[in-house]
Design a protein around this motif. Structure first.
Motif, PDB file in Angstrom:
ATOM      1  N   ALA A 207      -2.724  -2.809   4.807  1.00 46.42           N
ATOM      2  CA  ALA A 207      -4.355  -3.776   5.554  1.00 46.42           C
ATOM      3  C   ALA A 207      -4.738  -2.993   7.094  1.00 46.42           C
ATOM      4  N   ARG A 208      -3.688  -3.184   7.798  1.00 48.59           N
ATOM      5  CA  ARG A 208      -4.230  -2.924   9.026  1.00 48.59           C
ATOM      6  C   ARG A 208      -4.657  -1.342   9.268  1.00 48.59           C
ATOM      7  N   LYS A 209      -4.291  -0.675   8.310  1.00 44.07           N
ATOM      8  CA  LYS A 209      -4.585   0.927   8.648  1.00 44.07           C
ATOM      9  C   LYS A 209      -5.802   1.546   8.044  1.00 44.07           C
ATOM     10  N   GLN A 210      -6.511   0.012   7.503  1.00 43.60           N
ATOM     11  CA  GLN A 210      -8.031   0.560   7.382  1.00 43.60           C
ATOM     12  C   GLN A 210      -8.695  -0.737   7.957  1.00 43.60           C
ATOM     13  N   GLY A 211      -8.183  -0.815   8.898  1.00 48.30           N
ATOM     14  CA  GLY A 211      -9.127  -1.947  10.280  1.00 48.30           C
ATOM     15  C   GLY A 211      -9.013  -3.180   9.107  1.00 48.30           C
ATOM     16  N   ARG A 212      -8.661  -3.997   8.082  1.00 48.47           N
ATOM     17  CA  ARG A 212      -8.778  -5.094   7.747  1.00 48.47           C
ATOM     18  C   ARG A 212      -7.476  -5.946   7.905  1.00 48.47           C
ATOM     19  N   GLU A 213      -8.432  -7.085   7.760  1.00 45.03           N
ATOM     20  CA  GLU A 213      -7.460  -8.206   7.423  1.00 45.03           C
ATOM     21  C   GLU A 213      -7.030  -8.698   6.470  1.00 45.03           C
ATOM     22  N   LEU A 214      -5.514  -8.703   6.554  1.00 44.80           N
ATOM     23  CA  LEU A 214      -4.655  -9.669   4.560  1.00 44.80           C
ATOM     24  C   LEU A 214      -5.690 -10.015   3.688  1.00 44.80           C
ATOM     25  N   SER A 215      -6.234 -11.137   4.672  1.00 44.99           N
ATOM     26  CA  SER A 215      -6.675 -12.361   3.448  1.00 44.99           C
ATOM     27  C   SER A 215      -8.101 -11.822   2.370  1.00 44.99           C
ATOM     28  N   ALA A 216      -9.264 -10.472   3.066  1.00 43.52           N
ATOM     29  CA  ALA A 216      -9.864  -9.911   3.582  1.00 43.52           C
ATOM     30  C   ALA A 216      -9.564  -8.896   1.735  1.00 43.52           C
ATOM     31  N   LEU A 217      -8.936  -8.698   1.563  1.00 41.42           N
ATOM     32  CA  LEU A 217      -8.430  -7.574   0.284  1.00 41.42           C
ATOM     33  C   LEU A 217      -8.723  -8.791  -0.745  1.00 41.42           C
ATOM     34  N   PRO A 218      -8.923  -8.122  -1.461  1.00 50.65           N
ATOM     35  CA  PRO A 218      -9.583  -8.315  -3.139  1.00 50.65           C
ATOM     36  C   PRO A 218      -7.380  -8.289  -3.812  1.00 50.65           C
ATOM     37  N   LEU A 219      -7.126  -9.504  -4.827  1.00 56.01           N
ATOM     38  CA  LEU A 219      -5.796  -9.132  -5.329  1.00 56.01           C
ATOM     39  C   LEU A 219      -5.676  -8.308  -5.543  1.00 56.01           C
ATOM     40  N   ASP A 220      -6.157  -7.294  -5.971  1.00 54.70           N
ATOM     41  CA  ASP A 220      -6.190  -5.975  -7.119  1.00 54.70           C
ATOM     42  C   ASP A 220      -5.168  -5.190  -5.866  1.00 54.70           C
ATOM     43  N   GLU A 221      -6.288  -5.142  -4.783  1.00 55.21           N
ATOM     44  CA  GLU A 221      -6.100  -3.644  -4.015  1.00 55.21           C
ATOM     45  C   GLU A 221      -4.119  -4.458  -3.414  1.00 55.21           C
ATOM     46  N   MET A 222      -4.140  -5.987  -3.111  1.00 56.60           N
ATOM     47  CA  MET A 222      -2.773  -5.735  -2.959  1.00 56.60           C
ATOM     48  C   MET A 222      -1.728  -5.722  -3.777  1.00 56.60           C
ATOM     49  N   GLU A 223      -2.303  -6.067  -4.757  1.00 52.79           N
ATOM     50  CA  GLU A 223      -1.175  -5.621  -5.817  1.00 52.79           C
ATOM     51  C   GLU A 223      -1.230  -3.948  -6.077  1.00 52.79           C
ATOM     52  N   SER A 224      -2.303  -2.994  -5.772  1.00 48.82           N
ATOM     53  CA  SER A 224      -1.583  -1.565  -4.993  1.00 48.82           C
ATOM     54  C   SER A 224      -0.943  -2.061  -4.155  1.00 48.82           C
ATOM     55  N   PHE A 225      -1.159  -1.680  -3.303  1.00 47.42           N
ATOM     56  CA  PHE A 225      -0.150  -1.619  -2.501  1.00 47.42           C
ATOM     57  C   PHE A 225       0.875  -2.392  -2.385  1.00 47.42           C
ATOM     58  N   TRP A 226       0.849  -3.337  -3.316  1.00 44.05           N
ATOM     59  CA  TRP A 226       2.977  -3.968  -3.638  1.00 44.05           C
ATOM     60  C   TRP A 226       3.143  -2.670  -4.198  1.00 44.05           C
ATOM     61  N   GLN A 227       2.642  -1.965  -5.470  1.00 45.25           N
ATOM     62  CA  GLN A 227       3.168  -0.795  -6.907  1.00 45.25           C
ATOM     63  C   GLN A 227       4.160   0.382  -5.780  1.00 45.25           C
ATOM     64  N   GLU A 228       3.127   0.440  -4.653  1.00 47.93           N
ATOM     65  CA  GLU A 228       3.593   1.491  -4.013  1.00 47.93           C
ATOM     66  C   GLU A 228       4.851   1.247  -2.991  1.00 47.93           C
ATOM     67  N   ALA A 229       4.502   0.460  -2.437  1.00 47.69           N
ATOM     68  CA  ALA A 229       6.015   0.208  -2.441  1.00 47.69           C
ATOM     69  C   ALA A 229       7.543   0.118  -3.001  1.00 47.69           C
ATOM     70  N   LYS A 230       6.393  -0.570  -4.006  1.00 50.49           N
ATOM     71  CA  LYS A 230       7.696  -0.254  -5.223  1.00 50.49           C
ATOM     72  C   LYS A 230       8.637   0.578  -5.312  1.00 50.49           C
ATOM     73  N   LYS A 231       7.396   1.876  -5.326  1.00 49.89           N
ATOM     74  CA  LYS A 231       8.023   3.491  -5.914  1.00 49.89           C
ATOM     75  C   LYS A 231       8.541   3.947  -4.717  1.00 49.89           C
ATOM     76  N   LYS A 232       8.195   3.683  -3.805  1.00 53.46           N
ATOM     77  CA  LYS A 232       8.703   4.407  -1.931  1.00 53.46           C
ATOM     78  C   LYS A 232      10.392   3.864  -2.553  1.00 53.46           C
ATOM     79  N   GLU A 233      10.708   2.533  -3.138  1.00 49.05           N
ATOM     80  CA  GLU A 233      12.155   1.633  -2.890  1.00 49.05           C
ATOM     81  C   GLU A 233      12.926   2.842  -3.913  1.00 49.05           C
ATOM     82  N   SER A 234      12.223   3.371  -4.848  1.00 51.35           N
ATOM     83  CA  SER A 234      13.107   3.906  -5.891  1.00 51.35           C
ATOM     84  C   SER A 234      13.018   6.134  -6.102  1.00 51.35           C
TER      85      SER A 234
END
Length: 361
Positions: free
Chosen positions: A334-361
């Motif tokens: 969210a910070r890289k996009q210059g946006r407040e976390l609370s302004a992100l829709p859930l589907d965008e949060m989920e997209s970042f979450w899945q990216e984080a999971k992929k980086k762990e594997s």
């Protein structure tokens, strides 16, 4: 004690005899796993009469001394400088001595106990001198958690430092008790030494046990006998600290009960109990009932962890850290996009979450 031999060794080495010295027959270490003396005192091991004994001494010394620590092999008028790791055992005879110079200052338990006593002395530290068992309680708890955090991190340098901080709390508490005439650190050490020997008759006695389950069952029997001798009316679960984190406390309760046979015969019973508790959570009609049923469900899940030989507290702590790391990645996105976390829709949060999971594997 062969003092003339010691004097001869130091003549050959052309060094002045040290003011303190551990003089030991090498055979006294034949069954040792660690050096039986403080390493900040030099040691002279006499009559290293075989290659086998020399190699055993090497293994014992390597538990305490750095592998590059210099030692001296002396036989008659001959001397040879070695590193601990290069002791070969060749040409050792009954006339061979091994001189082990001291490690640096402050490398023994005795030296540490001395500086803690100094802190509490009239010429010591004002802060340390005013401490009591009660005022140090929070520090003991804090250092315990920091040691656990170091273990969880896998950082060995951090673990080493935190174990030292925890040791300070034990020694300082014991020093205060000594000043009050209650007990001293030697009694603490002797007490746990005796307990370990007493509770391991399969190691230090002639009892034969086949596996870990047998060891734990016998351990509980021994503790039950000890409780009976104390005659304080305490039960099997009374020795579990009330201050333990709830998951650890639940698992310890279950472990102790299982050791005396109070357990499901098969894991299917555990799984059925979890399903039953989930249904009861669904049927709860008010906050109190819901809290009770969720507690029962958590207790049943801890039991599943126990059956699977997983430490529930560590497992949840690991998941907490995993959640924290992944959520931090979402925040960073969210910070890289210059946006407040609370302004992100859930589907965008989920997209970042899945990216984080992929980086762990």
């Amino acid at each position: 004690m062969d003092l003339p031999l010691a004097a001869q060794v130091f003549d050959v080495l052309r060094i002045a005899p040290p003011s303190k010295l551990m003089l030991l027959e090498a055979r006294a270490l034949a069954s040792a796993h660690v050096p039986p003396y403080p390493p900040d005192v030099p040691a002279l091991l006499t009559n290293v009469d075989s290659r086998e004994l020399a190699l055993h001494l090497k293994d014992v010394l390597l538990t305490t001394y750095p592998k590059e620590h210099v030692v001296f092999v002396v036989e008659g008028e001959k001397k040879k400088e070695e590193k601990v790791e290069t002791i070969s055992g060749d040409d050792f005879s009954e006339n061979t001595c091994l001189y082990v110079p001291a490690l640096g200052e402050g490398t023994s338990f005795e030296a540490f106990a001395e500086i803690v006593a100094h802190l509490r002395a009239p010429n010591g530290c004002p802060w340390d001198r005013e401490q009591t068992h009660e005022t140090l309680r929070k520090h003991l708890l804090e250092e315990s958690y920091e040691a656990i955090s170091a273990i969880d991190s896998g950082d060995f340098l951090d673990m080493c430092e935190e174990f030292g901080d925890l040791l300070l709390q034990v020694v300082l508490q014991s020093q205060i008790a000594n000043e009050e005439g209650q007990f001293n650190i030697n009694q603490v050490v002797q007490g746990i030494y005796s307990k370990i020997v007493r509770r391991h008759p399969h190691v230090f006695g002639d009892l034969e046990l086949e596996d870990v389950d047998g060891v734990l069952a016998n351990w509980e029997k021994l503790k039950e006998k000890e409780r009976g001798r104390k005659k304080d009316g305490k039960g099997l679960l009374d020795g579990v600290p009330l201050a333990l984190p709830a998951l650890s406390q639940a698992q310890e309760y279950q472990d102790r009960a299982a050791r005396v046979g109070f357990d499901w015969p098969e894991i299917e019973g555990v799984l059925e109990k979890i399903a039953e508790e989930i249904e009861e959570v669904k049927r709860a009609t008010d906050e109190k009932e819901l809290a009770d049923e969720i507690g029962d469900l958590l207790f049943a899940l801890v039991n599943l962890a126990r059956w699977k030989k997983v430490d529930a507290e560590s497992a949840l702590r690991g998941t907490n850290m995993k959640f924290k790391k992944r959520f931090g990645y979402v925040e960073q996105g969210a910070r890289k996009q210059g946006r407040e976390l609370s302004a992100l829709p859930l589907d965008e949060m989920e997209s970042f979450w899945q990216e984080a999971k992929k980086k762990e594997s």
